[in-house]
Design a protein around this motif. Structure first.
Motif, PDB file in Angstrom:
ATOM      1  N   LYS A 196      -6.713 -10.410  -3.150  1.00  0.00           N
ATOM      2  CA  LYS A 196      -7.122 -11.062  -2.093  1.00  0.00           C
ATOM      3  C   LYS A 196      -7.232 -12.069  -0.594  1.00  0.00           C
ATOM      4  CE  LYS A 196     -12.645 -11.660  -0.004  1.00  0.00           C
ATOM      5  NZ  LYS A 196     -13.810 -11.594  -0.909  1.00  0.00           N
ATOM      6  N   ILE A 197      -7.052 -13.552  -1.221  1.00  0.00           N
ATOM      7  CA  ILE A 197      -6.570 -14.552  -0.938  1.00  0.00           C
ATOM      8  C   ILE A 197      -5.012 -13.663  -0.053  1.00  0.00           C
ATOM      9  CG2 ILE A 197      -5.556 -16.886  -0.674  1.00  0.00           C
ATOM     10  CD1 ILE A 197      -8.916 -15.416  -0.941  1.00  0.00           C
ATOM     11  N   ALA A 198      -4.275 -13.762  -0.658  1.00  0.00           N
ATOM     12  CA  ALA A 198      -2.969 -13.397  -0.575  1.00  0.00           C
ATOM     13  C   ALA A 198      -3.158 -12.646   1.092  1.00  0.00           C
ATOM     14  CB  ALA A 198      -2.227 -12.909  -1.515  1.00  0.00           C
ATOM     15  N   LYS A 199      -3.262 -11.199   0.950  1.00  0.00           N
ATOM     16  CA  LYS A 199      -3.433 -10.125   2.680  1.00  0.00           C
ATOM     17  C   LYS A 199      -4.161 -11.309   3.114  1.00  0.00           C
ATOM     18  CE  LYS A 199      -4.842  -6.447   1.233  1.00  0.00           C
ATOM     19  NZ  LYS A 199      -5.384  -5.107   0.114  1.00  0.00           N
ATOM     20  N   ALA A 200      -4.822 -11.580   3.366  1.00  0.00           N
ATOM     21  CA  ALA A 200      -5.710 -13.050   3.752  1.00  0.00           C
ATOM     22  C   ALA A 200      -5.131 -13.754   4.801  1.00  0.00           C
ATOM     23  CB  ALA A 200      -7.404 -13.305   3.876  1.00  0.00           C
ATOM     24  N   HIS A 201      -4.178 -13.973   4.001  1.00  0.00           N
ATOM     25  CA  HIS A 201      -2.872 -15.057   4.663  1.00  0.00           C
ATOM     26  C   HIS A 201      -1.101 -14.195   4.224  1.00  0.00           C
ATOM     27  CE1 HIS A 201      -6.002 -17.965   4.977  1.00  0.00           C
ATOM     28  NE2 HIS A 201      -6.503 -16.884   4.009  1.00  0.00           N
ATOM     29  N   PRO A 202      -0.756 -13.817   4.981  1.00  0.00           N
ATOM     30  CA  PRO A 202       0.411 -12.858   4.916  1.00  0.00           C
ATOM     31  C   PRO A 202       1.313 -13.894   4.671  1.00  0.00           C
ATOM     32  CG  PRO A 202      -0.871 -11.866   7.244  1.00  0.00           C
ATOM     33  CD  PRO A 202      -1.412 -13.037   6.252  1.00  0.00           C
ATOM     34  N   ASP A 203       1.796 -15.188   5.506  1.00  0.00           N
ATOM     35  CA  ASP A 203       2.366 -16.177   5.745  1.00  0.00           C
ATOM     36  C   ASP A 203       2.463 -16.792   4.230  1.00  0.00           C
ATOM     37  OD1 ASP A 203       3.423 -14.877   7.790  1.00  0.00           O
ATOM     38  OD2 ASP A 203       2.242 -15.817   9.661  1.00  0.00           O
ATOM     39  N   GLN A 204       2.091 -16.796   3.550  1.00  0.00           N
ATOM     40  CA  GLN A 204       1.375 -18.365   2.437  1.00  0.00           C
ATOM     41  C   GLN A 204       2.514 -17.060   1.750  1.00  0.00           C
ATOM     42  OE1 GLN A 204      -0.510 -21.303   2.313  1.00  0.00           O
ATOM     43  NE2 GLN A 204       1.197 -21.376  -0.096  1.00  0.00           N
ATOM     44  N   GLN A 205       3.027 -18.230   0.958  1.00  0.00           N
ATOM     45  CA  GLN A 205       3.633 -18.147  -0.275  1.00  0.00           C
ATOM     46  C   GLN A 205       3.369 -17.687  -1.357  1.00  0.00           C
ATOM     47  OE1 GLN A 205       7.638 -16.661  -1.033  1.00  0.00           O
ATOM     48  NE2 GLN A 205       5.802 -15.944  -2.625  1.00  0.00           N
ATOM     49  N   PHE A 206       2.550 -16.729  -2.635  1.00  0.00           N
ATOM     50  CA  PHE A 206       1.854 -17.139  -3.398  1.00  0.00           C
ATOM     51  C   PHE A 206       2.624 -16.945  -4.414  1.00  0.00           C
ATOM     52  CE2 PHE A 206      -1.567 -16.586  -0.633  1.00  0.00           C
ATOM     53  CZ  PHE A 206      -2.421 -17.273  -1.135  1.00  0.00           C
ATOM     54  N   GLY A 207       2.547 -17.174  -6.238  1.00  0.00           N
ATOM     55  CA  GLY A 207       3.246 -16.437  -7.129  1.00  0.00           C
ATOM     56  C   GLY A 207       2.273 -16.786  -7.862  1.00  0.00           C
ATOM     57  N   ILE A 208       2.400 -15.576  -9.307  1.00  0.00           N
ATOM     58  CA  ILE A 208       1.689 -15.403 -10.752  1.00  0.00           C
ATOM     59  C   ILE A 208       2.140 -14.579 -11.329  1.00  0.00           C
ATOM     60  CG2 ILE A 208       1.093 -12.815  -9.797  1.00  0.00           C
ATOM     61  CD1 ILE A 208      -2.178 -12.888 -10.782  1.00  0.00           C
ATOM     62  N   VAL A 209       1.345 -15.495 -12.349  1.00  0.00           N
ATOM     63  CA  VAL A 209       2.441 -15.249 -14.059  1.00  0.00           C
ATOM     64  C   VAL A 209       0.925 -14.178 -14.524  1.00  0.00           C
ATOM     65  CG1 VAL A 209       1.913 -15.518 -15.992  1.00  0.00           C
ATOM     66  CG2 VAL A 209       2.825 -17.901 -14.685  1.00  0.00           C
ATOM     67  N   ASP A 210       1.168 -13.159 -14.785  1.00  0.00           N
ATOM     68  CA  ASP A 210       1.353 -12.309 -15.808  1.00  0.00           C
ATOM     69  C   ASP A 210       0.974 -11.193 -15.136  1.00  0.00           C
ATOM     70  OD1 ASP A 210       1.628 -12.983 -18.610  1.00  0.00           O
ATOM     71  OD2 ASP A 210       0.391 -13.893 -19.099  1.00  0.00           O
ATOM     72  N   ALA A 211       0.888 -11.372 -13.764  1.00  0.00           N
ATOM     73  CA  ALA A 211       0.924  -9.611 -13.145  1.00  0.00           C
ATOM     74  C   ALA A 211       1.500  -9.291 -11.721  1.00  0.00           C
ATOM     75  CB  ALA A 211      -0.212 -10.774 -12.619  1.00  0.00           C
TER      76      ALA A 211
END
Length: 354
Positions: A111-126
């Protein structure tokens, strides 16, 4: 689940309790423009889960140690309702990389990544649909297969057990691999070792429905031990320490296998731990952050999947059990590891990374 010097996080957590963030460790006077800010949000297991949150934080610390221009901090989520606001606060703080730890954070991170497409995220276990979320997944079924084979070769009662924190893929993948490893031992040796706590065919078994409460972990493993299991593998984050502590207190009546982080480096119960099914989260997180800090793109596809072949998953050393594991069994486990890595033995689970 709920993912050593850094694992002595108890004191660290106390020191950060007021704000939930790591203190500045730069000690330098570099300009803010030169800094790369990597920010981590734990799931409800917290920073001191001796599991994947702890090991993800270790990875960030290692990245900072390797590159002084990297700044790191974390916030610990107390409840699932904290995920979205915790992720959002780091977006607002202009973090360059925001790491979400654990599959439970998937919906909030999407949800948050979709709202901020220019922000780099990472996730463990997904692995999530958004292209700005770098997935770090681990085929722990492969290493858990080795643990199941080992447990089947070590049991004296002919019964071994496993249980999970919640019925989610990052948990059940361990349980699938463990059960199949026991089945492989039975097939090769003509034995009939039973697995308690998990049925791979029905995908049903024993769960604490919690990754924190050690008494819940102890309660489940007490039931498995009462049913005859003399080796138990909890896949329940910090809750599993209820099992390892009980195993150590049992004076050998039963022993345990830990998961995620080498239990002899992360818990106080090494004397009762035969081995650990390790997810190499620290190296994976460190590598991702170091690359991103140098301007390299973190590609959503393929992302990263840890296997026995790339050392993303493994069995930890036997530590106190080294002299207790028969040499023949050690050799069989080593051969099985090589065969899985080479693809001549295939390990499958509905929960494996896609």
């Amino acid at each position: 689940m709920r993912f050593v010097s850094v694992f002595a996080v108890g004191g660290l957590a106390l020191g950060m309790a007021a704000c939930g963030e790591a203190p500045s460790e730069s000690g330098g006077t570099g300009t803010a423009a030169k800094k790369y800010n990597a920010c981590m949000v734990t799931d409800v297991g917290g920073i001191d889960d001796k599991s994947f949150n702890t090991s993800a934080w270790k990875g960030l610390q290692e990245a900072k140690a390797a590159d002084p221009n990297i700044e790191i901090k974390y916030v610990a989520s107390k409840a699932e309702a904290d995920y979205e606001p915790n992720l959002t606060q780091y977006v607002n703080q202009d973090c360059d990389f925001i790491l979400a730890v654990g599959g439970l954070m998937g919906d909030a991170t999407s949800k948050i990544a979709k709202a901020h497409p220019d922000q780099q995220f990472g996730i463990v276990d997904a692995k999530l649909p958004e292209s700005n979320i770098y997935p770090m997944q681990f085929d722990t079924a492969q290493a858990a297969f080795l643990a199941g084979y080992l447990a089947a070769g070590m049991t004296k009662t002919g019964k071994v057990g496993t249980y999970g924190g919640m019925k989610i893929p990052p948990v059940t993948i361990f349980m699938d691999g463990f059960a199949d490893g026991v089945a492989q031992y039975n097939k090769v040796k003509g034995k009939s070792v039973q697995v308690l706590g998990w049925n791979k065919a029905t995908q049903d078994g024993s769960f604490t429905n919690d990754f924190v409460k050690q008494d819940e972990g102890k309660k489940v493993s007490d039931t498995l031990v009462a049913q005859g299991a003399d080796i138990v593998m909890p896949v329940a984050g910090g809750a599993g320490q209820g099992t390892t502590a009980a195993a150590q207190a049992s004076a050998g009546k039963f022993n345990a296998i830990w998961v995620d982080v080498d239990g002899c480096e992360s818990t106080q119960n090494c004397p009762a731990l035969i081995t650990t099914v390790v997810k190499n989260i620290p190296d994976t997180v460190r590598d991702a952050v170091e690359k991103a800090a140098k301007g390299e793109k973190l590609a959503h596809d393929p992302g990263f999947t840890g296997t026995l072949a790339n050392n993303g998953v493994e069995l930890a050393p036997y530590h106190d059990f080294d002299s207790k594991v028969p040499a023949e069994l050690k050799a069989e486990v080593d051969k099985l590891k090589a065969d899985i890595a080479a693809g001549t033995v295939t390990v499958t689970s509905p929960a494996q990374p896609k």
